[in-house]
Design a protein around this motif. Sequence first.
Motif, PDB file in Angstrom:
ATOM      1  N   ASP A  47       0.847  -1.186   0.000  1.00  0.00           N
ATOM      2  CA  ASP A  47       0.000   0.000   0.000  1.00  0.00           C
ATOM      3  C   ASP A  47       0.889   1.245   0.000  1.00  0.00           C
ATOM      4  OD1 ASP A  47      -1.780   2.063   0.426  1.00  0.00           O
ATOM      5  OD2 ASP A  47      -3.004   0.940   1.858  1.00  0.00           O
ATOM      6  N   SER A  48       0.996   1.897  -1.155  1.00  0.00           N
ATOM      7  CA  SER A  48       1.866   3.069  -1.257  1.00  0.00           C
ATOM      8  C   SER A  48       1.292   4.288  -0.552  1.00  0.00           C
ATOM      9  CB  SER A  48       2.109   3.410  -2.736  1.00  0.00           C
ATOM     10  OG  SER A  48       0.885   3.669  -3.402  1.00  0.00           O
ATOM     11  N   ASN A  49       0.007   4.222  -0.177  1.00  0.00           N
ATOM     12  CA  ASN A  49      -0.569   5.302   0.626  1.00  0.00           C
ATOM     13  C   ASN A  49      -0.196   5.163   2.100  1.00  0.00           C
ATOM     14  OD1 ASN A  49      -2.047   6.636  -1.483  1.00  0.00           O
ATOM     15  ND2 ASN A  49      -3.478   4.922  -1.452  1.00  0.00           N
ATOM     16  N   LEU A  50       0.026   3.921   2.519  1.00  0.00           N
ATOM     17  CA  LEU A  50       0.385   3.654   3.912  1.00  0.00           C
ATOM     18  C   LEU A  50       1.891   3.782   4.139  1.00  0.00           C
ATOM     19  CD1 LEU A  50      -0.877   2.756   6.643  1.00  0.00           C
ATOM     20  CD2 LEU A  50      -0.405   0.400   5.964  1.00  0.00           C
ATOM     21  N   PHE A  51       2.664   3.446   3.121  1.00  0.00           N
ATOM     22  CA  PHE A  51       4.125   3.513   3.235  1.00  0.00           C
ATOM     23  C   PHE A  51       4.696   4.163   1.977  1.00  0.00           C
ATOM     24  CE2 PHE A  51       8.435   1.940   2.711  1.00  0.00           C
ATOM     25  CZ  PHE A  51       8.966   2.184   3.972  1.00  0.00           C
ATOM     26  N   ASN A  52       5.590   5.106   2.163  1.00  0.00           N
ATOM     27  CA  ASN A  52       6.144   5.864   1.043  1.00  0.00           C
ATOM     28  C   ASN A  52       7.318   5.109   0.413  1.00  0.00           C
ATOM     29  OD1 ASN A  52       6.925   7.767  -0.799  1.00  0.00           O
ATOM     30  ND2 ASN A  52       7.512   9.324   0.711  1.00  0.00           N
ATOM     31  N   PHE A  53       6.994   4.200  -0.511  1.00  0.00           N
ATOM     32  CA  PHE A  53       8.033   3.428  -1.178  1.00  0.00           C
ATOM     33  C   PHE A  53       8.922   4.316  -2.048  1.00  0.00           C
ATOM     34  CE2 PHE A  53       4.792   0.273  -0.194  1.00  0.00           C
ATOM     35  CZ  PHE A  53       5.541  -0.784   0.292  1.00  0.00           C
ATOM     36  N   LYS A  54       8.379   5.426  -2.519  1.00  0.00           N
ATOM     37  CA  LYS A  54       9.150   6.314  -3.393  1.00  0.00           C
ATOM     38  C   LYS A  54      10.341   6.946  -2.682  1.00  0.00           C
ATOM     39  CE  LYS A  54       5.199   7.432  -6.345  1.00  0.00           C
ATOM     40  NZ  LYS A  54       4.304   8.500  -6.858  1.00  0.00           N
ATOM     41  N   GLN A  55      10.313   6.951  -1.339  1.00  0.00           N
ATOM     42  CA  GLN A  55      11.417   7.555  -0.589  1.00  0.00           C
ATOM     43  C   GLN A  55      12.652   6.664  -0.559  1.00  0.00           C
ATOM     44  OE1 GLN A  55      10.802   7.938   3.653  1.00  0.00           O
ATOM     45  NE2 GLN A  55       9.880   5.899   3.815  1.00  0.00           N
ATOM     46  N   ILE A  56      12.497   5.400  -0.949  1.00  0.00           N
ATOM     47  CA  ILE A  56      13.623   4.474  -0.890  1.00  0.00           C
ATOM     48  C   ILE A  56      14.547   4.714  -2.082  1.00  0.00           C
ATOM     49  CG2 ILE A  56      14.313   2.043  -0.885  1.00  0.00           C
ATOM     50  CD1 ILE A  56      11.635   1.368   0.386  1.00  0.00           C
ATOM     51  N   ASN A  57      15.766   5.107  -1.774  1.00  0.00           N
ATOM     52  CA  ASN A  57      16.789   5.299  -2.810  1.00  0.00           C
ATOM     53  C   ASN A  57      18.156   5.052  -2.193  1.00  0.00           C
ATOM     54  OD1 ASN A  57      17.577   7.769  -1.472  1.00  0.00           O
ATOM     55  ND2 ASN A  57      15.791   8.743  -2.443  1.00  0.00           N
ATOM     56  N   HIS A  58      19.207   5.313  -2.939  1.00  0.00           N
ATOM     57  CA  HIS A  58      20.560   5.003  -2.458  1.00  0.00           C
ATOM     58  C   HIS A  58      21.007   5.891  -1.311  1.00  0.00           C
ATOM     59  CE1 HIS A  58      21.646   1.861  -5.246  1.00  0.00           C
ATOM     60  NE2 HIS A  58      21.121   2.561  -6.244  1.00  0.00           N
ATOM     61  N   THR A  59      20.312   6.982  -1.082  1.00  0.00           N
ATOM     62  CA  THR A  59      20.705   7.869   0.015  1.00  0.00           C
ATOM     63  C   THR A  59      19.840   7.669   1.267  1.00  0.00           C
ATOM     64  OG1 THR A  59      19.244   9.642  -0.771  1.00  0.00           O
ATOM     65  CG2 THR A  59      21.511   9.615  -1.603  1.00  0.00           C
ATOM     66  N   SER A  60      18.783   6.845   1.162  1.00  0.00           N
ATOM     67  CA  SER A  60      17.908   6.628   2.317  1.00  0.00           C
ATOM     68  C   SER A  60      18.464   5.522   3.205  1.00  0.00           C
ATOM     69  CB  SER A  60      16.495   6.274   1.859  1.00  0.00           C
ATOM     70  OG  SER A  60      16.507   5.045   1.149  1.00  0.00           O
ATOM     71  N   ASN A  61      17.979   5.471   4.420  1.00  0.00           N
ATOM     72  CA  ASN A  61      18.411   4.449   5.364  1.00  0.00           C
ATOM     73  C   ASN A  61      17.686   3.130   5.124  1.00  0.00           C
ATOM     74  OD1 ASN A  61      20.134   6.224   6.808  1.00  0.00           O
ATOM     75  ND2 ASN A  61      18.351   7.061   7.901  1.00  0.00           N
ATOM     76  N   ILE A  62      18.224   2.069   5.726  1.00  0.00           N
ATOM     77  CA  ILE A  62      17.539   0.778   5.682  1.00  0.00           C
ATOM     78  C   ILE A  62      16.267   0.889   6.526  1.00  0.00           C
ATOM     79  CG2 ILE A  62      17.682  -1.648   6.319  1.00  0.00           C
ATOM     80  CD1 ILE A  62      20.704  -1.460   5.913  1.00  0.00           C
ATOM     81  N   ILE A  63      15.177   0.435   5.977  1.00  0.00           N
ATOM     82  CA  ILE A  63      13.885   0.605   6.639  1.00  0.00           C
ATOM     83  C   ILE A  63      13.302  -0.755   7.006  1.00  0.00           C
ATOM     84  CG2 ILE A  63      11.540   1.501   6.374  1.00  0.00           C
ATOM     85  CD1 ILE A  63      12.689   3.470   4.305  1.00  0.00           C
ATOM     86  N   ASN A  64      12.993  -0.921   8.288  1.00  0.00           N
ATOM     87  CA  ASN A  64      12.327  -2.135   8.766  1.00  0.00           C
ATOM     88  C   ASN A  64      12.998  -3.425   8.308  1.00  0.00           C
ATOM     89  OD1 ASN A  64      10.401  -0.706  10.173  1.00  0.00           O
ATOM     90  ND2 ASN A  64       8.922  -0.706   8.508  1.00  0.00           N
ATOM     91  N   GLY A  65      14.304  -3.460   8.400  1.00  0.00           N
ATOM     92  CA  GLY A  65      14.990  -4.710   8.097  1.00  0.00           C
ATOM     93  C   GLY A  65      15.387  -4.897   6.652  1.00  0.00           C
ATOM     94  N   GLY A  66      15.023  -3.938   5.816  1.00  0.00           N
ATOM     95  CA  GLY A  66      15.450  -3.995   4.422  1.00  0.00           C
ATOM     96  C   GLY A  66      15.074  -5.265   3.704  1.00  0.00           C
ATOM     97  N   ASP A  67      16.089  -6.039   3.221  1.00  0.00           N
ATOM     98  CA  ASP A  67      15.815  -7.199   2.375  1.00  0.00           C
ATOM     99  C   ASP A  67      15.641  -8.493   3.169  1.00  0.00           C
ATOM    100  OD1 ASP A  67      18.366  -7.641   3.191  1.00  0.00           O
ATOM    101  OD2 ASP A  67      19.259  -7.739   1.202  1.00  0.00           O
ATOM    102  N   LEU A  68      15.394  -8.383   4.484  1.00  0.00           N
ATOM    103  CA  LEU A  68      15.166  -9.599   5.272  1.00  0.00           C
ATOM    104  C   LEU A  68      13.961 -10.377   4.767  1.00  0.00           C
ATOM    105  CD1 LEU A  68      15.853  -8.444   8.950  1.00  0.00           C
ATOM    106  CD2 LEU A  68      17.331  -9.770   7.440  1.00  0.00           C
ATOM    107  N   ALA A  69      13.071  -9.681   4.023  1.00  0.00           N
ATOM    108  CA  ALA A  69      11.899 -10.371   3.482  1.00  0.00           C
ATOM    109  C   ALA A  69      12.302 -11.467   2.513  1.00  0.00           C
ATOM    110  CB  ALA A  69      10.984  -9.371   2.781  1.00  0.00           C
ATOM    111  N   PHE A  70      13.548 -11.386   1.949  1.00  0.00           N
ATOM    112  CA  PHE A  70      13.992 -12.384   0.985  1.00  0.00           C
ATOM    113  C   PHE A  70      14.772 -13.522   1.645  1.00  0.00           C
ATOM    114  CE2 PHE A  70      13.458  -8.500  -1.475  1.00  0.00           C
ATOM    115  CZ  PHE A  70      12.662  -8.965  -2.510  1.00  0.00           C
ATOM    116  N   ASP A  71      15.051 -13.401   2.921  1.00  0.00           N
ATOM    117  CA  ASP A  71      15.753 -14.476   3.618  1.00  0.00           C
ATOM    118  C   ASP A  71      14.838 -15.692   3.762  1.00  0.00           C
ATOM    119  OD1 ASP A  71      17.834 -12.780   3.840  1.00  0.00           O
ATOM    120  OD2 ASP A  71      17.746 -12.522   6.014  1.00  0.00           O
ATOM    121  N   LYS A  72      15.466 -16.842   3.823  1.00  0.00           N
ATOM    122  CA  LYS A  72      14.704 -18.057   4.086  1.00  0.00           C
ATOM    123  C   LYS A  72      14.169 -17.996   5.517  1.00  0.00           C
ATOM    124  CE  LYS A  72      17.468 -20.914   0.983  1.00  0.00           C
ATOM    125  NZ  LYS A  72      18.361 -22.084   0.869  1.00  0.00           N
ATOM    126  N   GLU A  73      12.900 -18.323   5.651  1.00  0.00           N
ATOM    127  CA  GLU A  73      12.290 -18.307   6.976  1.00  0.00           C
ATOM    128  C   GLU A  73      11.708 -19.670   7.289  1.00  0.00           C
ATOM    129  OE1 GLU A  73      10.074 -14.751   8.244  1.00  0.00           O
ATOM    130  OE2 GLU A  73      10.255 -14.075   6.181  1.00  0.00           O
TER     131      GLU A  73
END
Length: 302
Positions: A253-279
């Motif tokens: 939901d791009s209204n709930l979270f501003n995905f457009k703010q993610i770029n090379h100068t932004s900080n890691i947000i909520n664990g970053g790419d941990l969503a791709f780790d094996k769980e």
Amino acid sequence: MNMNQQKEQYNFNKLQKKLRRNVGQAIADFNMIEENDRIMVCLSGGKDSYTLLSILQNLQKSAPVNFTLFAVNLDQKQPGFPADILPSYLNKLGIEYQIVEENTYGIVKEKIPVGKTTCSLCSRLRRGILYRTASELGATKIALGHHRDDILQTVFLNMFYGGKLKGMPTKLMSDDGKHIVIRPLAYCREKDITNYAKIKAFPIIPCNLCGSQPNLQRQVIGNMLREWDKQYPGRIETMFQAMQNIVPSHLCDSNLFNFKQINHTSNIINGGDLAFDKETFPIINAHQNNSPSDRVNIVEIK
């Protein structure tokens, strides 16, 4: 008191304590009840609202804040409605109450074609009447008897039929800003409420307006959840916990979270790419006879 009576009393005390604890926790987590609140308990004559009133009365004796309760029932003029049951019950309790008589039954039957679901219109009519009554009687909070299973059912109804990830709020402000609605049973299981109502022998009044309609979407969802609860013990609890652990950055939901703010100068947000780790998650196999050794395997999510 014989042994069977002692056992029954023990089980009842245990169940009541559990419901008290769940209601008390919900009240604390969402600040549902405050000092000098005057709470209007909406009493339908069903197991949920009876339990709500009973547990709130019980908590009232030891609560850290002072609050008063009064019950309101909406007599919708359904044919054969036993108008004497609730006044008799509430008089025995010695609680303040108001029976509001409005022919919503006639309006719904006039407006909704035979065979169509009446719940939506009936709900809107009831809500307006209850809000008006709350204003007239000086209520600071309106308490409804929806429980944890109702909330989960609403989540799946919105997902399956409405295309929304949306549940039932534990606490809300009415659109006009005049009323606060609370659901103190939000952490309570329906089966615990059912057992409590049976032991307390509440004088249940069936709803002939909507309860007789077969194959409603909510009933289908309710049956699905009950079947899951039988086959996979703990799944319902885990799903409800998920509603309290939301990660907007890992949804869509791009209204709930501003995905457009993610770029090379932004900080890691909520664990970053941990969503791709094996769980790994514990899963529960469906067996007719669930023994502890049967229940848990580990599945790898890639």
